[in-house]
Design a protein around this motif. Structure first.
Motif, PDB file in Angstrom:
ATOM      1  N   LYS A  17      35.766  88.463 -37.141  1.00 31.24           N
ATOM      2  CA  LYS A  17      34.684  87.963 -36.484  1.00 31.24           C
ATOM      3  C   LYS A  17      34.995  86.995 -35.781  1.00 31.24           C
ATOM      4  CE  LYS A  17      32.309  88.590 -41.286  1.00 31.24           C
ATOM      5  NZ  LYS A  17      31.118  89.305 -40.576  1.00 31.24           N
ATOM      6  N   SER A  18      36.185  86.388 -35.520  1.00 27.48           N
ATOM      7  CA  SER A  18      36.586  85.200 -34.794  1.00 27.48           C
ATOM      8  C   SER A  18      37.742  85.526 -33.836  1.00 27.48           C
ATOM      9  CB  SER A  18      37.010  84.085 -35.802  1.00 27.48           C
ATOM     10  OG  SER A  18      38.153  84.600 -36.381  1.00 27.48           O
ATOM     11  N   GLU A  63      39.081  90.079 -42.595  1.00 28.15           N
ATOM     12  CA  GLU A  63      37.366  90.191 -42.535  1.00 28.15           C
ATOM     13  C   GLU A  63      36.989  88.790 -41.581  1.00 28.15           C
ATOM     14  OE1 GLU A  63      33.600  89.644 -45.275  1.00 28.15           O
ATOM     15  OE2 GLU A  63      35.684  89.576 -46.292  1.00 28.15           O
ATOM     16  N   LEU A  64      37.683  87.587 -41.798  1.00 25.59           N
ATOM     17  CA  LEU A  64      37.478  86.564 -40.937  1.00 25.59           C
ATOM     18  C   LEU A  64      37.992  86.640 -39.374  1.00 25.59           C
ATOM     19  CD1 LEU A  64      38.013  83.639 -43.639  1.00 25.59           C
ATOM     20  CD2 LEU A  64      35.870  84.559 -42.761  1.00 25.59           C
ATOM     21  N   LYS A 106      40.672  88.924 -47.017  1.00 22.95           N
ATOM     22  CA  LYS A 106      39.907  87.934 -46.497  1.00 22.95           C
ATOM     23  C   LYS A 106      40.149  87.584 -45.169  1.00 22.95           C
ATOM     24  CE  LYS A 106      36.435  85.064 -46.848  1.00 22.95           C
ATOM     25  NZ  LYS A 106      35.001  85.663 -47.129  1.00 22.95           N
ATOM     26  N   HIS A 107      41.452  87.317 -44.671  1.00 20.69           N
ATOM     27  CA  HIS A 107      42.101  86.793 -43.264  1.00 20.69           C
ATOM     28  C   HIS A 107      41.322  87.976 -42.396  1.00 20.69           C
ATOM     29  CE1 HIS A 107      44.486  87.585 -39.901  1.00 20.69           C
ATOM     30  NE2 HIS A 107      44.621  86.298 -39.968  1.00 20.69           N
TER      31      HIS A 107
END
Length: 272
Positions: free
Chosen positions: A187-188, A183-184, A180-181
């Motif tokens: 995007k950031s 993936e996020l 999850k890290h």
């Protein structure tokens, strides 16, 4: 390795923390750990013996001796691109007791998979990402994000004592999976670095008529350039989600370009 259970952490919660790779970021983290009363030792490819002596840190040029130095925690602070190579070169048979291994990379699946593949089975694994650095954290760490994933933790006291370092400093503690890290972060963090690198390639500079928005872009360029290109490369190469985000950025740019002439044509037709 002999014992299968690590020695208990002292009643005060103070840890014996070994640091692998004592560059700028490790030095930044070490100062807070020393301030809280933890005992530090370090090893690094570069000779930081004098700096460590000044900080009250034991420096080991011999990695085997470092691993045998009775560490509760071993924190890996290498670059993303050298992480795997450094771990594979370490003589883990020199460990006298199991330890909690912690990484601080900006990519987490790569760190997790490498640690689980290379470390002895009785070593605990905590993947973390302090989402700040010497510049953003120079006035303190309060309300700055600290991500962590207890990948393989059996000695909870040691893990809790390590995480408490960042809790005491006021970090916003975020427990999430490594997947999850990444993936996020794609995007950031990756997009932020990509835009900053684009602005650097464009060589944008302040002008006498800057808007606040443009000032922010100039600052983004400066912030990005203060990080190594190896970091940017690592964010791309070792995060499987970054490749799609780069494609999304390219597609968005193309869509934007196509909108511009279409808008001009519509305005011309409206004025006829």
């Amino acid at each position: 390795m002999s014992a299968s259970v690590s020695a208990p952490v002292s009643s005060s919660g103070n840890l014996k923390i070994g640091i692998v790779g004592f560059g700028t970021f490790a030095q930044f983290l070490a100062k807070a750990m020393i301030k809280q009363g933890h005992s530090l030792r370090a090893t690094s490819r570069t000779d930081y013996s004098q700096l460590c002596a000044d900080l009250g840190i034991a420096f080991f040029s011999d990695v085997a001796a470092f691993l045998g130095a009775d560490n509760d925690v071993i924190m890996i602070c290498t670059s993303i691109l050298s992480f795997s190579q450094v771990l594979k070169s370490m003589p883990f048979h020199s460990l006298k007791q199991p330890a909690l291994f912690v990484d601080v990379l900006s990519v987490k699946e790569h760190a997790r998979d490498t640690l689980l593949r290379v470390l002895p089975e009785d070593s605990d694994v905590l993947c973390t990402h302090p989402m700040f650095g010497p510049e953003s954290g120079k006035h303190g760490w309060r309300d700055l994000n600290f991500m962590y994933d207890k990948v393989r933790v059996r000695e909870e006291n040691t893990c809790s004592s390590f995480l408490k370092i960042f809790e005491i400093e006021g970090c916003r503690m975020l427990e999430m999976s490594c997947t999850k890290h990444d993936e996020l972060a794609a995007k950031s963090q990756f997009i932020t670095h990509t835009i900053g690198r684009i602005l650097s390639e464009m060589d944008i500079e302040s002008t006498p008529i800057d808007t606040k928005g443009f000032e922010a872009l100039v600052q983004l360029r400066k912030n990005t350039e203060s990080d190594s290109f190896d970091l940017f490369s690592g964010l791309y190469v070792q995060n499987r989600f970054a490749k799609q985000e780069l494609k999304n950025l390219e597609l968005a740019f193309e869509k934007l370009k196509h909108k511009l002439p279409k808008r001009n044509v519509e305005e011309q037709e409206a004025n006829q």
